[in-house]
Design an enzyme around this catalytic site. Structure first.
Site, PDB file in Angstrom:
ATOM      1  N   ILE A   1      11.599  60.446  -5.371  1.00 21.48           N
ATOM      2  CA  ILE A   1      10.612  60.741  -5.969  1.00 21.48           C
ATOM      3  C   ILE A   1      10.017  62.418  -5.190  1.00 21.48           C
ATOM      4  O   ILE A   1       9.741  62.613  -4.482  1.00 21.48           O
ATOM      5  CB  ILE A   1       8.833  60.165  -5.414  1.00 21.48           C
ATOM      6  CG1 ILE A   1       7.967  60.772  -7.396  1.00 21.48           C
ATOM      7  CG2 ILE A   1       8.268  59.950  -4.597  1.00 21.48           C
ATOM      8  CD1 ILE A   1       7.234  60.241  -7.572  1.00 21.48           C
ATOM      9  N   LEU A   2      10.153  63.244  -6.130  1.00 19.74           N
ATOM     10  CA  LEU A   2       9.970  65.074  -6.452  1.00 19.74           C
ATOM     11  C   LEU A   2       9.942  65.148  -7.597  1.00 19.74           C
ATOM     12  O   LEU A   2       9.957  64.965  -8.298  1.00 19.74           O
ATOM     13  CB  LEU A   2      11.861  65.179  -5.455  1.00 19.74           C
ATOM     14  CG  LEU A   2      12.345  66.652  -5.359  1.00 19.74           C
ATOM     15  CD1 LEU A   2      11.226  67.158  -4.833  1.00 19.74           C
ATOM     16  CD2 LEU A   2      12.657  67.398  -5.993  1.00 19.74           C
ATOM     17  N   VAL A   3       8.421  66.144  -7.306  1.00 16.77           N
ATOM     18  CA  VAL A   3       7.732  66.881  -7.526  1.00 16.77           C
ATOM     19  C   VAL A   3       8.601  68.208  -7.123  1.00 16.77           C
ATOM     20  O   VAL A   3       8.093  68.402  -6.307  1.00 16.77           O
ATOM     21  CB  VAL A   3       6.295  67.059  -7.986  1.00 16.77           C
ATOM     22  CG1 VAL A   3       5.987  68.059  -8.898  1.00 16.77           C
ATOM     23  CG2 VAL A   3       6.195  66.066  -8.936  1.00 16.77           C
TER      24      VAL A   3
ATOM     25  N   GLN B   1       4.157  71.275  -7.782  1.00 15.48           N
ATOM     26  CA  GLN B   1       3.373  70.318  -6.778  1.00 15.48           C
ATOM     27  C   GLN B   1       1.192  70.456  -6.687  1.00 15.48           C
ATOM     28  O   GLN B   1       1.298  72.041  -7.201  1.00 15.48           O
ATOM     29  CB  GLN B   1       3.852  70.633  -5.266  1.00 15.48           C
ATOM     30  CG  GLN B   1       5.329  70.052  -5.276  1.00 15.48           C
ATOM     31  CD  GLN B   1       5.870  69.438  -4.256  1.00 15.48           C
ATOM     32  OE1 GLN B   1       5.469  70.072  -3.198  1.00 15.48           O
ATOM     33  NE2 GLN B   1       6.974  69.823  -3.687  1.00 15.48           N
TER      34      GLN B   1
ATOM     35  N   LYS C   1      -0.949  69.436  -8.231  1.00 15.08           N
ATOM     36  CA  LYS C   1      -1.753  69.617  -9.466  1.00 15.08           C
ATOM     37  C   LYS C   1      -1.382  68.242 -10.275  1.00 15.08           C
ATOM     38  O   LYS C   1      -1.344  68.628 -12.054  1.00 15.08           O
ATOM     39  CB  LYS C   1      -0.534  70.204 -10.477  1.00 15.08           C
ATOM     40  CG  LYS C   1       0.020  71.786 -10.468  1.00 15.08           C
ATOM     41  CD  LYS C   1       0.545  73.305 -11.044  1.00 15.08           C
ATOM     42  CE  LYS C   1       0.657  74.805 -10.811  1.00 15.08           C
ATOM     43  NZ  LYS C   1       1.283  75.049 -12.118  1.00 15.08           N
ATOM     44  N   GLY C   2      -1.008  67.433  -9.419  1.00 10.93           N
ATOM     45  CA  GLY C   2      -1.459  66.224 -10.808  1.00 10.93           C
ATOM     46  C   GLY C   2      -0.159  65.363 -10.831  1.00 10.93           C
ATOM     47  O   GLY C   2      -0.206  64.014 -11.292  1.00 10.93           O
TER      48      GLY C   2
ATOM     49  N   GLY D   1       3.110  64.450  -9.257  1.00 11.93           N
ATOM     50  CA  GLY D   1       3.068  63.286  -8.795  1.00 11.93           C
ATOM     51  C   GLY D   1       2.397  61.917  -8.665  1.00 11.93           C
ATOM     52  O   GLY D   1       2.862  60.834  -8.776  1.00 11.93           O
TER      53      GLY D   1
ATOM     54  N   GLU E   1      10.516  52.711  -0.646  1.00 12.87           N
ATOM     55  CA  GLU E   1      11.011  52.649   0.540  1.00 12.87           C
ATOM     56  C   GLU E   1      10.682  53.965   1.212  1.00 12.87           C
ATOM     57  O   GLU E   1      10.777  54.824   0.996  1.00 12.87           O
ATOM     58  CB  GLU E   1      12.363  52.760   0.018  1.00 12.87           C
ATOM     59  CG  GLU E   1      13.897  52.498   0.949  1.00 12.87           C
ATOM     60  CD  GLU E   1      15.382  52.947   0.472  1.00 12.87           C
ATOM     61  OE1 GLU E   1      16.413  52.773   1.198  1.00 12.87           O
ATOM     62  OE2 GLU E   1      15.131  52.870  -0.631  1.00 12.87           O
TER      63      GLU E   1
END
Length: 465
Positions: free
Chosen positions: A254-256, A261, A263-264, A266, A288
Site C-alpha cells: 500500500i502506498l500513498v 500523504q 491528508k487522510g 491512506g 502482510e
C-alpha cells in the site's frame, strides 16, 4: 677461527637517502544517498525548479554494488525526476572526473536502469514531452477497471478516521485484476516507486490473476476544462483460497504518493478494502508484515469499528468489571483477561478482523473502558506487562522454571537428584543464571512501555472521534 670484520664506515660520507614509495589511497566510494536526489513532479515547469517535491529520506544504497557504494567518481551529483503524470523518470548525471581507484568504475546507467527499468527516459526533451503526450495515461488505464466507491476531498482532511470531506475534487477507488496487459502495464510504471518507498517490497507477479490492484484516483481539470485522472495512491491485495469454499484477502503493498500523504487518503483506502472484504464475504482481511505506522492506522480504524458492535461492548464491560474487583497486580498469577472465543469469531464474521488483530484491538477497548485515575489501571498495566513477557519469553515466563541438574554427590545417582529453581526468565546452567538477565529485563520493560504508549495514543485518537 678468526672473526671476520667488516670495513669501518667513512664518517665523512653522506648517509644514503631511502627512496620513499607512495601509494594512492583505495577509493572509499560515494554514498548514493548523499549524491542522488529524487524529485516528484506533476508538470513540465517543475523539472529543475527549486520548489519541486524531493523524496527525502529514501534509501538508495541497495541499488549499488554489494556494499551500497558508487565507485570511480569525484564530485558526483545525480538528479532524478519522476513524473506523477506518466511515471516516467529522467536522470541528470554530473561529475568532476572519474577514474579507477582500485574498486572499478560503477556503471551508473546500468544501476539507474535497474532502479527505474523501462520508465527511465534517456533524453530530457523526450521526458518533458511526456507531460503533454501522456496526460491521459492514468485515465485510459483505469477505464478498464471497476469503480468501487466515490468520495470527495478538498485535500485538507481533519483528523478523521472514517471519511473525507465533500467539497470539490472527485476521488474514487478503481479495482483492476492482474493477469491482463492493461493492469500489468500500469503496475510496471509504479514498480520504481514501490522499490523506493515501500519497505522490503518486491514487485508482484502481474501474470497472477489472484492479485488485485486498488487505485485511488482524483479527477481534476485544467484551465481549458480538460479532465485528467491523478493517481494518489494504490494497494496490491492477494486473494487466497480458504477451505472449503471461501477466500482470504491479504494486503501486500500500500502506498500513498508522498505528495498526498497525511491528508487522510491512506485511511480512506484501508476503509475501502475493509468494505470490499465484507461485501465479498471473504473469511478475513489481513496485512502482510505491516510497518508500525500502517499497523497504528489499521488499529485505529478497527477499534472504532468494534466500538459499534454490541457483543464486543458487553464483553469489554465484563472484563472491566473484573479488573475493578480484584488487585491482580499482587497475585502470583495474573490472568490475560482474554475475550470470549465466541466474541472473537463474531467480530471476524462481521468485520473480517482476524484473531491476532482483534486481540491487539481488545487491549485498547479495555483501556477505553477504564478510568485512568482509578486504581484498577495498575492491574491493567500488570495484565499488559504479563502478556508482553509471555509473548517474548513463552507462556511460563511469569513463573520460576524448574530444572534437574547434575551435581557432585556421594549418593547413588540412580536413587537421588537435585532440583534447582531458576530465576524468572533465566535458564539454569549449573547454579548460575545468564549474565545478560538484567539487560534482558531492560529490553522487556522497553517493549512493555512502548506497547502502553501505543495503547494510550490510539485510545486518545479514537476518543476524539
Amino acid at each position: 677461527m678468526a672473526q671476520k670484520h667488516g670495513s669501518a664506515p667513512d664518517p665523512a660520507a653522506e648517509p644514503k637517502k631511502r627512496r620513499r614509495v607512495g601509494f594512492s589511497g583505495i577509493d572509499a566510494g560515494v554514498d548514493p544517498n548523499g549524491c542522488i536526489k529524487v524529485y516528484l513532479v506533476s508538470k513540465e515547469e517543475e523539472v529543475g525548479a527549486p520548489e519541486s517535491f524531493c523524496l527525502d529520506p529514501v534509501d538508495l544504497s541497495h541499488f549499488f554494488e554489494e556494499d551500497g557504494k558508487i565507485y570511480g567518481y569525484q564530485g558526483l551529483n545525480i538528479t532524478m525526476w519522476v513524473s506523477c503524470v506518466s511515471f516516467h523518470a529522467y536522470a541528470k548525471i554530473a561529475f568532476e572526473s572519474k577514474s579507477d581507484g582500485g574498486k572499478g568504475i560503477t556503471d551508473l546507467n546500468t544501476a539507474l536502469k535497474n532502479m527505474f527499468g523501462e520508465t527511465l527516459v534517456d533524453n530530457k526533451d523526450d521526458f518533458l514531452q511526456t507531460f503533454s503526450k501522456e496526460t491521459q495515461f492514468i485515465r485510459s488505464a483505469v477505464s478498464a477497471g471497476e469503480i468501487l466507491q466515490h468520495k470527495y476531498s478538498d485535500g485538507d482532511v481533519n483528523d478523521s478516521i472514517s471519511n473525507l470531506k465533500a467539497v470539490s475534487s472527485d476521488v474514487e477507488v478503481v479495482r483492476m485484476l492482474m493477469g491482463n496487459m492493461t493492469a500489468g502495464h500500469l503496475y510496471s510504471r509504479l514498480v520504481p516507486l514501490v522499490l523506493l518507498l515501500v519497505d522490503g517490497s518486491n514487485p508482484i507477479d502481474v501474470t497472477d490473476s489472484s492479485w488485485e490492484l486498488y487505485l485511488l484516483i482524483q479527477k481534476t481539470s485544467d484551465q481549458q476544462g480538460n479532465f485528467q485522472d491523478r493517481l494518489l495512491g494504490f494497494a496490491a491485495v492477494y486473494r487466497f483460497y480458504h477451505y472449503p469454499d471461501n477466500s482470504r484477502l491479504r494486503l501486500g503493498q500500500i502506498l500513498v504518493l508522498p505528495l498526498y500523504q497525511r491528508k487522510g487518503y491512506g485511511c480512506y483506502l484501508l476503509e475501502v478494502l475493509n468494505n470490499v472484504a465484507i461485501a465479498d464475504g471473504v473469511y478475513d482481511f489481513t496485512i502482510e508484515e505491516p510497518v508500525d505506522n500502517l499497523q497504528h492506522l489499521r488499529t485505529c480504524i478497527d477499534v472504532q469499528r468494534l466500538l459499534s458492535f454490541d457483543k464486543v461492548q458487553l464483553a469489554v464491560y465484563s472484563t472491566v468489571s473484573q479488573l475493578k474487583q480484584g488487585k491482580l497486580s499482587k497475585k502470583t498469577y495474573i490472568p490475560r483477561l482474554l475475550p470470549p472465543p465466541s466474541v472473537v469469531e463474531d467480530a471476524r464474521k462481521r468485520f473480517k478482523i482476524n484473531k491476532k488483530q482483534f486481540l491487539q484491538c481488545w487491549e485498547i477497548l479495555v483501556y477505553l473502558g477504564l478510568d485512568p485515575a482509578d486504581k484498577s489501571i495498575q492491574d491493567y498495566y500488570s495484565v499488559i506487562s504479563n502478556r508482553v513477557r509471555a509473548d517474548i519469553l513463552g507462556k511460563d515466563s511469569e513463573t520460576a522454571g524448574k530444572k534437574v541438574i547434575e551435581v557432585p554427590s556421594d549418593f547413588d545417582p540412580d536413587m537421588s537428584f537435585v532440583m534447582h529453581r531458576a530465576q524468572a526468565g533465566g535458564e539454569a546452567n549449573g547454579i548460575q543464571v545468564e549474565d545478560n538477565q538484567n539487560k534482558q529485563e531492560e529490553q522487556l520493560q522497553q517493549l512493555i512501555d512502548e506497547r502502553l504508549k501505543d495503547i494510550k495514543l490510539i485510545a486518545q485518537k479514537v476518543s476524539r472521534k
